[in-house]
Scaffold this motif. Structure first.
Motif, PDB file in Angstrom:
ATOM      1  N   PHE A 156       0.851  -1.180   0.000  1.00 42.30           N
ATOM      2  CA  PHE A 156       0.000   0.000   0.000  1.00 42.30           C
ATOM      3  C   PHE A 156       0.883   1.224   0.000  1.00 42.30           C
ATOM      4  N   ASN A 157       0.735   2.055  -0.981  1.00 47.19           N
ATOM      5  CA  ASN A 157       1.526   3.280  -1.072  1.00 47.19           C
ATOM      6  C   ASN A 157       0.636   4.440  -0.675  1.00 47.19           C
ATOM      7  N   PHE A 158       0.732   4.852   0.608  1.00 40.63           N
ATOM      8  CA  PHE A 158      -0.155   5.881   1.141  1.00 40.63           C
ATOM      9  C   PHE A 158       0.002   7.202   0.400  1.00 40.63           C
ATOM     10  N   TYR A 159       1.232   7.627   0.147  1.00 37.17           N
ATOM     11  CA  TYR A 159       1.439   8.917  -0.506  1.00 37.17           C
ATOM     12  C   TYR A 159       0.810   8.930  -1.898  1.00 37.17           C
ATOM     13  N   LEU A 160       0.969   7.845  -2.642  1.00 35.89           N
ATOM     14  CA  LEU A 160       0.343   7.742  -3.953  1.00 35.89           C
ATOM     15  C   LEU A 160      -1.175   7.842  -3.822  1.00 35.89           C
ATOM     16  N   LEU A 192      -7.437   9.365   5.863  1.00 31.59           N
ATOM     17  CA  LEU A 192      -6.954   9.850   7.158  1.00 31.59           C
ATOM     18  C   LEU A 192      -6.640   8.672   8.074  1.00 31.59           C
ATOM     19  N   LEU A 193      -7.570   7.754   8.196  1.00 31.28           N
ATOM     20  CA  LEU A 193      -7.366   6.616   9.089  1.00 31.28           C
ATOM     21  C   LEU A 193      -6.229   5.733   8.603  1.00 31.28           C
ATOM     22  N   ASN A 194      -6.149   5.495   7.312  1.00 28.20           N
ATOM     23  CA  ASN A 194      -5.046   4.679   6.799  1.00 28.20           C
ATOM     24  C   ASN A 194      -3.700   5.338   7.071  1.00 28.20           C
ATOM     25  N   GLY A 195      -3.640   6.653   6.960  1.00 27.42           N
ATOM     26  CA  GLY A 195      -2.405   7.365   7.287  1.00 27.42           C
ATOM     27  C   GLY A 195      -2.033   7.193   8.746  1.00 27.42           C
ATOM     28  N   TYR A 196      -3.018   7.286   9.617  1.00 27.85           N
ATOM     29  CA  TYR A 196      -2.797   7.067  11.050  1.00 27.85           C
ATOM     30  C   TYR A 196      -2.261   5.654  11.294  1.00 27.85           C
ATOM     31  N   LEU A 197      -2.888   4.659  10.658  1.00 21.00           N
ATOM     32  CA  LEU A 197      -2.470   3.267  10.855  1.00 21.00           C
ATOM     33  C   LEU A 197      -1.055   3.020  10.329  1.00 21.00           C
ATOM     34  N   LEU A 198      -0.673   3.710   9.248  1.00 23.89           N
ATOM     35  CA  LEU A 198       0.694   3.582   8.741  1.00 23.89           C
ATOM     36  C   LEU A 198       1.710   4.191   9.704  1.00 23.89           C
ATOM     37  N   ASN A 215       5.249   9.277   6.658  1.00 19.78           N
ATOM     38  CA  ASN A 215       3.803   9.076   6.766  1.00 19.78           C
ATOM     39  C   ASN A 215       3.117  10.270   7.421  1.00 19.78           C
ATOM     40  N   ALA A 216       3.764  10.883   8.403  1.00 17.15           N
ATOM     41  CA  ALA A 216       3.197  12.071   9.046  1.00 17.15           C
ATOM     42  C   ALA A 216       3.122  13.223   8.045  1.00 17.15           C
ATOM     43  N   HIS A 217       4.160  13.374   7.236  1.00 16.26           N
ATOM     44  CA  HIS A 217       4.169  14.430   6.214  1.00 16.26           C
ATOM     45  C   HIS A 217       3.030  14.214   5.216  1.00 16.26           C
ATOM     46  N   SER A 218       2.840  12.996   4.777  1.00 21.25           N
ATOM     47  CA  SER A 218       1.752  12.692   3.840  1.00 21.25           C
ATOM     48  C   SER A 218       0.390  13.002   4.453  1.00 21.25           C
ATOM     49  N   LEU A 219       0.250  12.709   5.726  1.00 22.44           N
ATOM     50  CA  LEU A 219      -1.015  12.964   6.410  1.00 22.44           C
ATOM     51  C   LEU A 219      -1.265  14.469   6.562  1.00 22.44           C
ATOM     52  N   VAL A 220      -0.236  15.239   6.866  1.00 21.30           N
ATOM     53  CA  VAL A 220      -0.378  16.703   6.930  1.00 21.30           C
ATOM     54  C   VAL A 220      -0.805  17.233   5.562  1.00 21.30           C
ATOM     55  N   LYS A 251     -18.504  18.794  15.832  1.00 19.00           N
ATOM     56  CA  LYS A 251     -18.674  20.226  16.084  1.00 19.00           C
ATOM     57  C   LYS A 251     -17.366  20.917  16.453  1.00 19.00           C
ATOM     58  N   ASN A 252     -16.395  20.182  16.958  1.00 18.53           N
ATOM     59  CA  ASN A 252     -15.096  20.772  17.305  1.00 18.53           C
ATOM     60  C   ASN A 252     -14.013  20.370  16.290  1.00 18.53           C
ATOM     61  N   TRP A 253     -14.415  20.121  15.033  1.00 21.06           N
ATOM     62  CA  TRP A 253     -13.489  19.645  14.008  1.00 21.06           C
ATOM     63  C   TRP A 253     -12.295  20.580  13.815  1.00 21.06           C
ATOM     64  N   LYS A 254     -12.520  21.894  13.791  1.00 24.67           N
ATOM     65  CA  LYS A 254     -11.404  22.824  13.566  1.00 24.67           C
ATOM     66  C   LYS A 254     -10.322  22.651  14.637  1.00 24.67           C
ATOM     67  N   ASN A 255     -10.720  22.528  15.886  1.00 27.44           N
ATOM     68  CA  ASN A 255      -9.743  22.323  16.965  1.00 27.44           C
ATOM     69  C   ASN A 255      -9.027  20.981  16.826  1.00 27.44           C
ATOM     70  N   ILE A 256      -9.785  19.936  16.481  1.00 21.81           N
ATOM     71  CA  ILE A 256      -9.181  18.613  16.295  1.00 21.81           C
ATOM     72  C   ILE A 256      -8.190  18.663  15.140  1.00 21.81           C
ATOM     73  N   LYS A 257      -8.599  19.280  14.034  1.00 26.84           N
ATOM     74  CA  LYS A 257      -7.733  19.404  12.861  1.00 26.84           C
ATOM     75  C   LYS A 257      -6.438  20.133  13.214  1.00 26.84           C
ATOM     76  N   ASP A 258      -6.548  21.244  13.931  1.00 32.89           N
ATOM     77  CA  ASP A 258      -5.365  22.001  14.335  1.00 32.89           C
ATOM     78  C   ASP A 258      -4.437  21.158  15.213  1.00 32.89           C
ATOM     79  N   ASP A 259      -5.021  20.398  16.149  1.00 27.03           N
ATOM     80  CA  ASP A 259      -4.222  19.517  17.019  1.00 27.03           C
ATOM     81  C   ASP A 259      -3.540  18.407  16.219  1.00 27.03           C
ATOM     82  N   LEU A 260      -4.260  17.841  15.239  1.00 30.64           N
ATOM     83  CA  LEU A 260      -3.670  16.793  14.401  1.00 30.64           C
ATOM     84  C   LEU A 260      -2.446  17.335  13.672  1.00 30.64           C
ATOM     85  N   VAL A 261      -2.605  18.476  13.015  1.00 25.97           N
ATOM     86  CA  VAL A 261      -1.506  19.067  12.246  1.00 25.97           C
ATOM     87  C   VAL A 261      -0.340  19.424  13.167  1.00 25.97           C
ATOM     88  N   LEU A 262      -0.629  19.994  14.319  1.00 27.11           N
ATOM     89  CA  LEU A 262       0.417  20.354  15.278  1.00 27.11           C
ATOM     90  C   LEU A 262       1.229  19.127  15.689  1.00 27.11           C
TER      91      LEU A 262
END
Length: 162
Positions: A1-5, A34-40, A56-61, A74-85
């Motif tokens: 599985f090539n996640f970046y591709l 998103l989930l596959n990136g996390y699992l990788l 894999n973290a770079h690909s997910l960002v 409802k708090n997606w923006k905060n979750i998204k910001d935390d994920l990227v951080l």
């Protein structure tokens, strides 16, 4: 599985149907990626492969930042910001233990995403008492990303997410 591709295929709307996947999503391809990136990232930590975690973290960002993600929280923006951080911390460190610390924080956001979405396969919310940390897995068998080969089977299944 090539996640970046797979991310690039998704970004150009040219998804490859025969791509081997870790988890298949019933609908939303972005959440699936998103989930596959996390699992990788989890697999890379299990293998204690610092450089693969970074890749894999770079690909997910890239996936998070280059796609309009409409996650129904409802708090997606905060979750998204935390994920990227936390992903950026994982990218910018040369210490696998520091990556593992931020993986624990990454898991908090992914757990909320998984709880609100429907996947074709069971996902397991697992816990390591030694690290006092949780992670998600697509396999009921414990493979601990917090200690790699040192304590590969340390942990327990807390919840099955369907």
């Amino acid at each position: 599985f090539n996640f970046y591709l797979s991310i690039m295929d998704y970004a150009s709307y040219d998804y490859v149907d025969n791509t081997e996947s870790l988890v298949q999503k019933k609908s939303d391809k972005v959440t699936y990626h998103l989930l596959n990136g996390y699992l990788l990232i989890s697999e890379s930590l299990i293998e204690s492969n610092l450089d693969r975690v970074k890749t894999n973290a770079h690909s997910l960002v890239d996936l998070i930042e280059k796609n309009k993600l409409d996650i129904k929280l409802k708090n997606w923006k905060n979750i998204k910001d935390d994920l990227v951080l936390n992903l950026n911390y994982m990218i910018n460190t040369n210490d696998i233990e520091h990556q593992r610390k931020h993986f624990s924080k990454l898991t908090e956001g992914f757990y909320q995403i998984v709880k609100k979405n429907d996947f074709d396969k069971n996902l397991y919310y697992q816990y390591c008492p030694m690290a006092n940390s949780f992670w998600l897995s697509d396999n009921e068998k414990i493979k601990n990303p917090y200690y790699g080969n040192k304590m590969l089977s340390c942990g327990t299944n807390i919840e099955v997410l369907k």
